[in-house]
Design a protein around this motif. Structure first.
Motif, PDB file in Angstrom:
ATOM      1  N   GLN A   1     -24.012  27.522  83.041  1.00 17.16           N
ATOM      2  CA  GLN A   1     -23.832  27.997  81.669  1.00 17.16           C
ATOM      3  C   GLN A   1     -22.962  29.249  81.627  1.00 17.16           C
ATOM      4  OE1 GLN A   1     -24.813  26.690  78.613  1.00 17.16           O
ATOM      5  NE2 GLN A   1     -25.243  24.919  79.859  1.00 17.16           N
ATOM      6  N   SER A   2     -22.175  29.478  82.680  1.00 19.25           N
ATOM      7  CA  SER A   2     -21.269  30.621  82.694  1.00 19.25           C
ATOM      8  C   SER A   2     -20.014  30.230  83.464  1.00 19.25           C
ATOM      9  CB  SER A   2     -21.927  31.841  83.344  1.00 19.25           C
ATOM     10  OG  SER A   2     -22.171  31.597  84.707  1.00 19.25           O
ATOM     11  N   VAL A   3     -18.953  30.993  83.254  1.00 14.58           N
ATOM     12  CA  VAL A   3     -17.683  30.738  83.933  1.00 14.58           C
ATOM     13  C   VAL A   3     -17.142  32.058  84.446  1.00 14.58           C
ATOM     14  CG1 VAL A   3     -15.298  29.941  83.644  1.00 14.58           C
ATOM     15  CG2 VAL A   3     -17.141  28.713  82.514  1.00 14.58           C
ATOM     16  N   ASN A   4     -16.717  32.079  85.703  1.00 19.99           N
ATOM     17  CA  ASN A   4     -16.019  33.229  86.289  1.00 19.99           C
ATOM     18  C   ASN A   4     -14.531  32.992  86.073  1.00 19.99           C
ATOM     19  OD1 ASN A   4     -18.380  34.460  87.282  1.00 19.99           O
ATOM     20  ND2 ASN A   4     -18.367  33.094  89.039  1.00 19.99           N
TER      21      ASN A   4
ATOM     22  N   GLN B   1     -19.031  37.029  75.655  1.00 18.62           N
ATOM     23  CA  GLN B   1     -19.556  35.783  75.117  1.00 18.62           C
ATOM     24  C   GLN B   1     -18.361  34.976  74.621  1.00 18.62           C
ATOM     25  OE1 GLN B   1     -22.017  35.891  71.482  1.00 18.62           O
ATOM     26  NE2 GLN B   1     -23.594  34.975  72.769  1.00 18.62           N
ATOM     27  N   PHE B   2     -18.278  33.707  75.046  1.00 17.02           N
ATOM     28  CA  PHE B   2     -17.173  32.817  74.723  1.00 17.02           C
ATOM     29  C   PHE B   2     -17.725  31.641  73.935  1.00 17.02           C
ATOM     30  CE2 PHE B   2     -14.439  29.191  75.697  1.00 17.02           C
ATOM     31  CZ  PHE B   2     -13.173  29.710  75.482  1.00 17.02           C
ATOM     32  N   ARG B   3     -17.000  31.221  72.893  1.00 18.45           N
ATOM     33  CA  ARG B   3     -17.491  30.132  72.054  1.00 18.45           C
ATOM     34  C   ARG B   3     -16.376  29.127  71.771  1.00 18.45           C
ATOM     35  NH1 ARG B   3     -19.608  31.887  66.409  1.00 18.45           N
ATOM     36  NH2 ARG B   3     -17.414  31.831  65.917  1.00 18.45           N
ATOM     37  N   ASP B   4     -16.731  27.848  71.840  1.00 17.01           N
ATOM     38  CA  ASP B   4     -15.853  26.796  71.347  1.00 17.01           C
ATOM     39  C   ASP B   4     -16.625  26.005  70.289  1.00 17.01           C
ATOM     40  OD1 ASP B   4     -17.504  24.980  72.677  1.00 17.01           O
ATOM     41  OD2 ASP B   4     -15.978  24.299  74.079  1.00 17.01           O
ATOM     42  N   LYS B   5     -16.133  24.828  69.893  1.00 17.72           N
ATOM     43  CA  LYS B   5     -16.778  24.047  68.838  1.00 17.72           C
ATOM     44  C   LYS B   5     -18.176  23.564  69.217  1.00 17.72           C
ATOM     45  CE  LYS B   5     -12.634  22.062  66.812  1.00 17.72           C
ATOM     46  NZ  LYS B   5     -11.952  20.808  66.516  1.00 17.72           N
ATOM     47  N   THR B   6     -18.455  23.482  70.529  1.00  4.47           N
ATOM     48  CA  THR B   6     -19.707  22.858  70.972  1.00  4.47           C
ATOM     49  C   THR B   6     -20.782  23.833  71.412  1.00  4.47           C
ATOM     50  OG1 THR B   6     -18.943  22.616  73.254  1.00  4.47           O
ATOM     51  CG2 THR B   6     -18.414  20.828  71.720  1.00  4.47           C
ATOM     52  N   GLY B   7     -20.473  25.102  71.533  1.00  2.00           N
ATOM     53  CA  GLY B   7     -21.495  26.042  71.972  1.00  2.00           C
ATOM     54  C   GLY B   7     -20.947  27.375  72.423  1.00  2.00           C
ATOM     55  N   THR B   8     -21.837  28.141  73.063  1.00  3.51           N
ATOM     56  CA  THR B   8     -21.521  29.495  73.511  1.00  3.51           C
ATOM     57  C   THR B   8     -21.952  29.659  74.964  1.00  3.51           C
ATOM     58  OG1 THR B   8     -21.937  30.303  71.280  1.00  3.51           O
ATOM     59  CG2 THR B   8     -21.915  31.935  73.009  1.00  3.51           C
ATOM     60  N   ILE B   9     -21.144  30.362  75.753  1.00  4.62           N
ATOM     61  CA  ILE B   9     -21.482  30.676  77.140  1.00  4.62           C
ATOM     62  C   ILE B   9     -21.109  32.124  77.427  1.00  4.62           C
ATOM     63  CG2 ILE B   9     -21.195  28.339  78.059  1.00  4.62           C
ATOM     64  CD1 ILE B   9     -18.447  29.325  79.152  1.00  4.62           C
ATOM     65  N   ASP B  10     -21.601  32.611  78.558  1.00  3.35           N
ATOM     66  CA  ASP B  10     -21.197  33.916  79.054  1.00  3.35           C
ATOM     67  C   ASP B  10     -20.068  33.708  80.046  1.00  3.35           C
ATOM     68  OD1 ASP B  10     -23.179  35.099  77.568  1.00  3.35           O
ATOM     69  OD2 ASP B  10     -24.590  35.241  79.229  1.00  3.35           O
ATOM     70  N   ILE B  11     -19.081  34.593  79.998  1.00  2.00           N
ATOM     71  CA  ILE B  11     -17.983  34.532  80.956  1.00  2.00           C
ATOM     72  C   ILE B  11     -17.842  35.890  81.614  1.00  2.00           C
ATOM     73  CG2 ILE B  11     -16.743  32.705  79.747  1.00  2.00           C
ATOM     74  CD1 ILE B  11     -14.812  34.879  78.683  1.00  2.00           C
ATOM     75  N   LYS B  12     -17.324  35.867  82.830  1.00  2.00           N
ATOM     76  CA  LYS B  12     -16.987  37.105  83.530  1.00  2.00           C
ATOM     77  C   LYS B  12     -15.473  37.160  83.584  1.00  2.00           C
ATOM     78  CE  LYS B  12     -17.562  39.835  87.650  1.00  2.00           C
ATOM     79  NZ  LYS B  12     -18.021  39.896  89.033  1.00  2.00           N
ATOM     80  N   LEU B  13     -14.903  38.181  82.965  1.00  2.00           N
ATOM     81  CA  LEU B  13     -13.461  38.317  82.846  1.00  2.00           C
ATOM     82  C   LEU B  13     -13.072  39.716  83.293  1.00  2.00           C
ATOM     83  CD1 LEU B  13     -10.833  36.977  81.785  1.00  2.00           C
ATOM     84  CD2 LEU B  13     -11.397  37.878  79.554  1.00  2.00           C
ATOM     85  N   ALA B  14     -12.550  39.832  84.503  1.00  2.00           N
ATOM     86  CA  ALA B  14     -12.189  41.127  85.074  1.00  2.00           C
ATOM     87  C   ALA B  14     -11.030  41.755  84.308  1.00  2.00           C
ATOM     88  CB  ALA B  14     -11.820  40.969  86.546  1.00  2.00           C
ATOM     89  N   LYS B  15     -10.963  43.070  84.332  1.00  2.00           N
ATOM     90  CA  LYS B  15      -9.933  43.804  83.596  1.00  2.00           C
ATOM     91  C   LYS B  15      -8.520  43.425  84.027  1.00  2.00           C
ATOM     92  CE  LYS B  15     -12.891  47.628  82.518  1.00  2.00           C
ATOM     93  NZ  LYS B  15     -13.509  48.814  82.985  1.00  2.00           N
ATOM     94  N   ASP B  16      -8.319  43.132  85.302  1.00  2.00           N
ATOM     95  CA  ASP B  16      -6.972  42.787  85.766  1.00  2.00           C
ATOM     96  C   ASP B  16      -6.558  41.376  85.348  1.00  2.00           C
ATOM     97  OD1 ASP B  16      -8.779  41.555  87.467  1.00  2.00           O
ATOM     98  OD2 ASP B  16      -7.648  41.982  89.290  1.00  2.00           O
TER      99      ASP B  16
ATOM    100  N   THR C   1     -15.421  20.859  77.249  1.00  2.00           N
ATOM    101  CA  THR C   1     -16.030  21.748  76.269  1.00  2.00           C
ATOM    102  C   THR C   1     -17.254  22.381  76.901  1.00  2.00           C
ATOM    103  OG1 THR C   1     -17.394  20.002  75.343  1.00  2.00           O
ATOM    104  CG2 THR C   1     -15.240  20.362  74.310  1.00  2.00           C
ATOM    105  N   ILE C   2     -17.801  23.362  76.230  1.00  2.00           N
ATOM    106  CA  ILE C   2     -18.988  24.044  76.740  1.00  2.00           C
ATOM    107  C   ILE C   2     -20.147  23.072  76.904  1.00  2.00           C
ATOM    108  CG2 ILE C   2     -20.710  25.798  76.171  1.00  2.00           C
ATOM    109  CD1 ILE C   2     -18.378  27.460  74.999  1.00  2.00           C
ATOM    110  N   SER C   3     -20.256  22.106  76.009  1.00  2.00           N
ATOM    111  CA  SER C   3     -21.359  21.140  76.109  1.00  2.00           C
ATOM    112  C   SER C   3     -21.253  20.276  77.372  1.00  2.00           C
ATOM    113  CB  SER C   3     -21.406  20.249  74.872  1.00  2.00           C
ATOM    114  OG  SER C   3     -20.227  19.481  74.766  1.00  2.00           O
TER     115      SER C   3
END
Length: 129
Positions: A119-122, A80-95, A51-53
């Motif tokens: 606190q982020s995910v590529n 911005q991505f959220r699950d039950k435990t929190g929020t993070i920033d993600i980098k999600l390319a168009k492809d 989880t994000i936590s």
């Protein structure tokens, strides 16, 4: 007759230029509240429940798989991505969207590497549930 045939041919070839792709994030819906989010186990191959936590306990570059909702577009490829435990920033390319259209109410699974700030995910793999 020849001019008509050429005009029809040109018109048919130009249609894809006017078509909207229909992929990516559509932010016009309100996301569900955090306490209403349900990961809905569906037999994922990855047996780790991250989880994000838990992200701050991992090292930079660790591979994670998260389930939740993309709730907001921040910049070009940043969301911005959220699950039950929190929020993070993600980098999600168009492809990486795989032609999917996603709203804040759609449950998605993302897999990728933890960023430098822990606190982020590529995101490298994305799937709409």
């Amino acid at each position: 007759m020849r001019k008509l045939t050429i005009a029809i041919f040109v018109a048919l070839l130009s249609l894809p230029a006017f078509a909207e792709t229909g992929e990516g994030f559509k932010g016009d819906e309100t996301p569900p509240p955090p306490h209403k989010q349900d990961s809905g186990y569906k037999g994922m191959e990855d047996t780790h429940n991250i989880t994000i936590s838990h992200l701050k306990e991992l090292r930079e570059g660790a591979w994670v798989t998260l389930k939740g909702n993309i709730v907001k577009k921040i910049a070009d490829d940043h969301y911005q991505f959220r699950d039950k435990t929190g929020t993070i920033d993600i980098k999600l390319a168009k492809d990486t969207w795989n032609g999917e259209e996603v709203t804040p109410n759609d449950l998605v699974t993302i897999s990728g590497k933890v960023g430098k700030d822990l606190q982020s995910v590529n995101v490298e793999h994305f799937r709409k549930e």
